[in-house]
Design an enzyme around this catalytic site. Structure first.
Site, PDB file in Angstrom:
ATOM      1  N   GLY A  10     -54.956  53.259 -24.336  1.00 20.42           N
ATOM      2  CA  GLY A  10     -54.629  51.653 -24.726  1.00 20.42           C
ATOM      3  C   GLY A  10     -55.291  51.727 -25.949  1.00 20.42           C
ATOM      4  CG  ASP A 127     -60.545  47.686 -19.289  1.00 17.92           C
ATOM      5  OD1 ASP A 127     -60.143  46.609 -19.627  1.00 17.92           O
ATOM      6  OD2 ASP A 127     -59.676  48.656 -18.746  1.00 17.92           O
ATOM      7  N   GLY A 170     -59.157  43.850 -17.815  1.00 18.79           N
ATOM      8  CA  GLY A 170     -60.217  44.652 -17.164  1.00 18.79           C
ATOM      9  C   GLY A 170     -60.241  45.514 -16.291  1.00 18.79           C
ATOM     10  CD  GLU A 221     -55.935  43.765 -16.387  1.00 13.51           C
ATOM     11  OE1 GLU A 221     -54.911  43.593 -16.649  1.00 13.51           O
ATOM     12  OE2 GLU A 221     -56.583  44.787 -16.587  1.00 13.51           O
ATOM     13  CD  GLN A 273     -57.809  39.479 -22.342  1.00  9.70           C
ATOM     14  OE1 GLN A 273     -58.761  39.584 -21.831  1.00  9.70           O
ATOM     15  NE2 GLN A 273     -56.723  39.734 -22.152  1.00  9.70           N
TER      16      GLN A 273
HETATM   17  O1  F6P Z   1     -57.571  49.554 -20.500  1.00 11.22           O
HETATM   18  C1  F6P Z   1     -57.547  48.678 -21.261  1.00 11.22           C
HETATM   19  C2  F6P Z   1     -56.431  47.870 -20.715  1.00 11.22           C
HETATM   20  O2  F6P Z   1     -56.061  46.843 -21.830  1.00 11.22           O
HETATM   21  C3  F6P Z   1     -56.725  46.932 -19.424  1.00 11.22           C
HETATM   22  O3  F6P Z   1     -57.366  45.970 -19.516  1.00 11.22           O
HETATM   23  C4  F6P Z   1     -55.109  46.800 -19.147  1.00 11.22           C
HETATM   24  O4  F6P Z   1     -54.914  46.744 -17.658  1.00 11.22           O
HETATM   25  C5  F6P Z   1     -54.505  47.897 -19.745  1.00 11.22           C
HETATM   26  O5  F6P Z   1     -55.145  48.654 -20.659  1.00 11.22           O
HETATM   27  C6  F6P Z   1     -53.125  47.374 -20.172  1.00 11.22           C
HETATM   28  O6  F6P Z   1     -52.359  48.715 -20.521  1.00 11.22           O
HETATM   29  P1  F6P Z   1     -50.945  48.730 -21.456  1.00 11.22           P
HETATM   30  O7  F6P Z   1     -51.241  48.569 -22.619  1.00 11.22           O
HETATM   31  O8  F6P Z   1     -50.406  50.106 -21.171  1.00 11.22           O
HETATM   32  O9  F6P Z   1     -50.212  47.601 -21.069  1.00 11.22           O
END
Ligand code: F6P
Length: 341
Positions: A10, A127, A170, A221, A273
């Site tokens: 991510g 996170d 998070g 979350e 975020q």
């Molecule tokens: O690990 C970073 C994060 O933004 C988490 O907080 C979140 O659960 C996840 O990645 C979301 O992932 P994606 O961008 O694949 O939806």
């Protein structure tokens, strides 16, 4: 030395600042040459590279996202693996890889290093869930964005006498919730490390309403009510077959409204975020990590990664660094809890 850089997993504010820090340090101090792998490990597996010169990184530390693109590709799949990757590196005369990523990226980097590849890691995640570093870059920016959102939600909540439930990211740790909740003066902060009952949450909410204020609840979350076996997820699995989290605020707000009679709304902040310009702290921090990663490569510290200890950038082995979650300690939650209700 010719160094290839990749950004994987991510995205996160500060990725471009790491790239800029590495390139400027490498070029100025060592006369190094750089390429970027496109779309994370996918670019490594497919040999998809672009040159990065010092001119390409001009003004980059304030730019969000990653100029290289990112993906959650597994480098051991799709024709990858250590032998194929080493062949590609030899063909392109690349001596070392700087891999910027989270737990999954670093675990893959470690396996590839064990197989003989020259890799240095740079940890990243909003996170802040990696135990080997005091903070990870991107976290400060995410907290700043969440805090601004909380401040904004507070004025509309007060105007209507409503309860606001704000959901932040998070994954399985509550750092973003804890910090943004404290900064924004939340009346309850709900984190994965500390399940709370609906009764307790409503008690906090009612205490706030009884003082004539509009209750503001920040929920991570990954938060679970005591009777939930897993964190709330209704969006399927990601590329690593991990549940996509999100939506717990949408469950909590109606429960609070039903039990307290206070009109309640939920807001899921989601990917806002991770977007936009990094904070000044993250720009400096990420730049220093990029510079230190290049030094580690010149010192041939393969299988190591750069971290923050206090205010110093240090080098640790990836093998020792991964696998332990940086959870919010009880003492930090107790500190915040005094302010609830
Ligand atoms: O690990 C970073 C994060 O933004 C988490 O907080 C979140 O659960 C996840 O990645 C979301 O992932 P994606 O961008 O694949 O939806």
């Amino acid at each position: 030395m010719k160094i290839g850089i990749l950004t994987s997993g991510g995205d996160c504010p500060g990725l471009n600042a790491v790239i800029r820090g590495a390139v400027l340090k490498g070029v100025i101090s060592h006369g190094a040459e750089f390429v970027g792998f496109r779309w994370g490990w996918r670019g490594v597996v497919e040999g998809d590279t672009i040159p990065i010169t010092r001119y390409d990184v001009r003004g980059l530390s304030k730019q969000g996202g990653t100029i290289l693109g990112s993906s959650r590709t597994n480098p051991f799949e799709g024709g990858g693996g250590p032998e194929a990757i080493q062949r590609m590196l030899d063909q392109q005369r690349i001596d070392a890889i700087i891999a910027i990523g989270g737990e999954g990226t670093l675990a893959a980097a470690r396996r590839l290093t064990d197989a003989g590849l020259n890799i240095v890691g740079v940890p990243k995640t909003i996170d802040n869930d990696l135990a080997a570093t005091d903070y990870s870059f991107g976290f400060d920016t995410a907290v700043e964005i969440a805090t601004e959102a909380i401040d904004r939600l507070r004025t509309t909540a007060e105007s209507h006498g409503r309860c606001m439930v704000v959901e932040v990211m998070g994954r399985h740790v509550g750092w973003i919730a804890l910090h943004s909740g404290m900064a924004g003066g939340a009346h309850a902060i709900l984190i994965p490390e500390q399940p709370q009952s609906v009764e307790q949450i409503c008690e906090w909410v009612e205490a706030v309403r009884n003082r004539g204020r509009a209750p503001l609840v920040v929920v991570a979350e990954g938060f679970r009510l005591p009777d939930m076996a897993e964190a709330h997820s209704h969006k399927g699995l990601d590329a690593f077959r991990r549940p996509r989290l999100g939506g717990i605020a949408e469950l909590l707000a109606p429960l609070i409204e039903e039990r307290t009679g206070i009109e309640s709304r939920d807001t899921v902040l989601g990917h806002t975020q991770r977007g936009g310009a990094p904070s000044a702290f993250d720009r400096v921090f990420a730049t220093r990590l990029g510079m230190a990663a290049v030094e580690a490569a010149y010192d041939k510290m393969w299988g190591s990664m750069v971290t923050l200890r206090g205010t110093d950038i240090e080098i640790v082995s990836i093998a020792e660094a991964i696998g332990t979650l940086n959870s919010v300690p009880q003492t930090r939650y107790d500190e915040a809890r005094i302010l609830f209700g």
